[in-house]
Design an enzyme around this catalytic site. Structure first.
Site, PDB file in Angstrom:
ATOM      1  N   ARG A 232       3.075  -2.873  -0.202  1.00 24.24           N
ATOM      2  CA  ARG A 232       2.181  -2.326  -1.220  1.00 24.24           C
ATOM      3  C   ARG A 232       1.118  -3.363  -1.532  1.00 24.24           C
ATOM      4  O   ARG A 232       1.366  -4.563  -1.534  1.00 24.24           O
ATOM      5  CB  ARG A 232       2.958  -1.962  -2.489  1.00 24.24           C
ATOM      6  CG  ARG A 232       3.767  -0.663  -2.374  1.00 24.24           C
ATOM      7  CD  ARG A 232       2.861   0.551  -2.233  1.00 24.24           C
ATOM      8  NE  ARG A 232       3.603   1.808  -2.162  1.00 24.24           N
ATOM      9  CZ  ARG A 232       3.983   2.398  -1.033  1.00 24.24           C
ATOM     10  NH1 ARG A 232       3.726   1.815   0.135  1.00 24.24           N
ATOM     11  NH2 ARG A 232       4.615   3.559  -1.061  1.00 24.24           N
ATOM     12  N   ASP A 256      -2.505  -3.034   5.790  1.00 27.09           N
ATOM     13  CA  ASP A 256      -2.457  -1.564   5.748  1.00 27.09           C
ATOM     14  C   ASP A 256      -2.516  -1.047   4.319  1.00 27.09           C
ATOM     15  O   ASP A 256      -2.746   0.131   4.096  1.00 27.09           O
ATOM     16  CB  ASP A 256      -1.168  -1.071   6.418  1.00 27.09           C
ATOM     17  CG  ASP A 256      -1.121   0.441   6.553  1.00 27.09           C
ATOM     18  OD1 ASP A 256      -2.045   1.011   7.183  1.00 27.09           O
ATOM     19  OD2 ASP A 256      -0.163   1.065   6.039  1.00 27.09           O
ATOM     20  N   GLU A 261      -7.097   1.611  -3.416  1.00 30.26           N
ATOM     21  CA  GLU A 261      -7.239   2.438  -2.213  1.00 30.26           C
ATOM     22  C   GLU A 261      -7.971   3.737  -2.551  1.00 30.26           C
ATOM     23  O   GLU A 261      -7.663   4.363  -3.560  1.00 30.26           O
ATOM     24  CB  GLU A 261      -5.854   2.739  -1.620  1.00 30.26           C
ATOM     25  CG  GLU A 261      -5.145   1.505  -1.106  1.00 30.26           C
ATOM     26  CD  GLU A 261      -3.783   1.791  -0.482  1.00 30.26           C
ATOM     27  OE1 GLU A 261      -3.400   2.978  -0.379  1.00 30.26           O
ATOM     28  OE2 GLU A 261      -3.099   0.830  -0.097  1.00 30.26           O
ATOM     29  N   HIS A 280      -3.793   2.572   5.270  1.00 29.18           N
ATOM     30  CA  HIS A 280      -2.485   3.000   4.760  1.00 29.18           C
ATOM     31  C   HIS A 280      -1.888   4.088   5.651  1.00 29.18           C
ATOM     32  O   HIS A 280      -1.389   5.118   5.174  1.00 29.18           O
ATOM     33  CB  HIS A 280      -2.597   3.500   3.316  1.00 29.18           C
ATOM     34  CG  HIS A 280      -1.294   3.390   2.565  1.00 29.18           C
ATOM     35  ND1 HIS A 280      -1.220   3.086   1.225  1.00 29.18           N
ATOM     36  CD2 HIS A 280      -0.011   3.551   2.968  1.00 29.18           C
ATOM     37  CE1 HIS A 280       0.048   3.077   0.831  1.00 29.18           C
ATOM     38  NE2 HIS A 280       0.797   3.354   1.875  1.00 29.18           N
ATOM     39  N   SER A 282       0.223   3.105   8.459  1.00 29.66           N
ATOM     40  CA  SER A 282       1.228   2.504   9.341  1.00 29.66           C
ATOM     41  C   SER A 282       2.499   3.343   9.452  1.00 29.66           C
ATOM     42  O   SER A 282       3.221   3.252  10.437  1.00 29.66           O
ATOM     43  CB  SER A 282       1.588   1.089   8.859  1.00 29.66           C
ATOM     44  OG  SER A 282       2.197   1.123   7.584  1.00 29.66           O
TER      45      SER A 282
END
Length: 321
Positions: A232, A256, A261, A280, A282
């Site tokens: 995170r 990632d 975001e 984000h 993965s």
């Protein structure tokens, strides 16, 4: 007739939906991503499979008189109103484990991209530049440090051994694990970080992991080490990571997840040659729904129908995961 209700806020494949219907033929199943499909059913749904941000206000407003169990479609639970749900004795199970294969693949895609200069060569190809870019490193016999040895960490450790790597791990309990040569606890980062050529963060976000990585931790890493975060974004103090990259305190970062975001356009991370950014994604995989339904939700549903608490990936409210 009063039906027991389940909301599945996903557009499920018919084959998977049929597997659920067979188990609960007398239940009313409301399924679909569009909030218009399920918003009128929140107040009397017994099970919600798949959490949507639009649900939060409805839940906070008390529209949950029958709600007993939420199955999330993600491993993280930070978006849920946990205090309200805990007070209501709502059980939460997560998608932990669904991501082990795709995320471990992403981790090694990033490691290999850095070590074998794949990202550099892609950029050179776009400009028709023929240059070796000082490519000489390999990952065999290097040390990988996995911060958070859960299901993703275990799969990452297993792959690392196929590359002949030394594997170090960090987990809350310090308990040993197959494929991990040496395990550390979170308070041993000072000893752990200087040993690693690659530091991989796979942790959930909790009060104990928030801002776990900042200036002090990056100072402990080798200047040749790479930092990868697929946990995170808020586990990292992002501006201090930027400084560590700019000052060449670490060699590079594969990211990632981010504090905000989508990553803002003005973030300096976008322009850094030693950073690889993925949005984000993965954990994305063609088998996501299948694994979640067949390996987590259906076994839990069978247990729930017997009057038991769903046990697979059951959230511990105190720990936050």
């Amino acid at each position: 007739m009063n039906y027991r209700k389940i909301i599945i806020s996903q557009n499920l494949d018919e084959r998977l939906l049929e597997k659920i219907q067979v188990l609960i033929p007398e239940w009313k199943i409301i399924t679909g991503r569009d909030p218009a499909i399920w918003s009128d059913h929140i107040h009397d749904a017994e099970i919600i499979a798949g959490w949507k941000t639009e649900m939060k206000q409805l839940i906070m407003n008390g529209e949950r008189k029958n709600l007993k169990w939420i199955q999330t479609w993600s491993a993280g639970v930070n978006a849920l109103p946990l205090d309200t749900l805990e007070k209501g004795n709502v059980q939460i199970t997560t998608a932990n484990g669904v991501h082990a294969y795709p995320i471990s693949e992403t981790i090694f895609a990033l490691i290999l991209a850095f070590t074998r200069k794949i990202d550099t060569y892609v950029k050179q190809q776009q400009k028709k530049i023929w240059h070796h870019a000082q490519m000489q490193e390999e990952i065999h016999n290097k040390t990988i440090g996995i911060v958070g040895v859960g299901k993703i960490g275990k799969e990452t450790a297993k792959i690392a051994k196929a590359f002949g790597m030394t594997v170090l791990g960090v987990r809350h309990s310090g308990k040993s694990e197959e494929f991990v040569d040496e395990m550390f606890t979170q308070d041993q980062l000072m000893k752990f970080l200087p040993k690693c050529d690659y530091v991989i963060v796979t942790l959930p976000l909790t009060s104990k992991t928030r801002h776990m990585f900042g200036k002090n931790e990056f100072n402990l890493m080798k200047p040749s080490a790479f930092f990868l975060n697929i946990g995170r974004g808020s586990i990292v103090i992002e501006n201090e990571l930027v400084q560590a990259l700019e000052n060449q305190q670490i060699a590079g970062a594969g990211l990632d997840v981010f504090e905000t975001e989508p990553l803002p356009e003005n973030s300096p991370l976008w322009e850094m040659d030693n950073v690889i950014i993925t949005p984000h994604t993965s954990g994305n995989t063609e088998f996501y729904d299948q694994r979640l339904i067949e390996e987590i939700f259906i076994p839990n549903l069978k247990n729930y129908l017997l009057g038991n608490i769903p046990e697979i990936n059951l959230l511990n409210y105190k720990k936050g995961y």
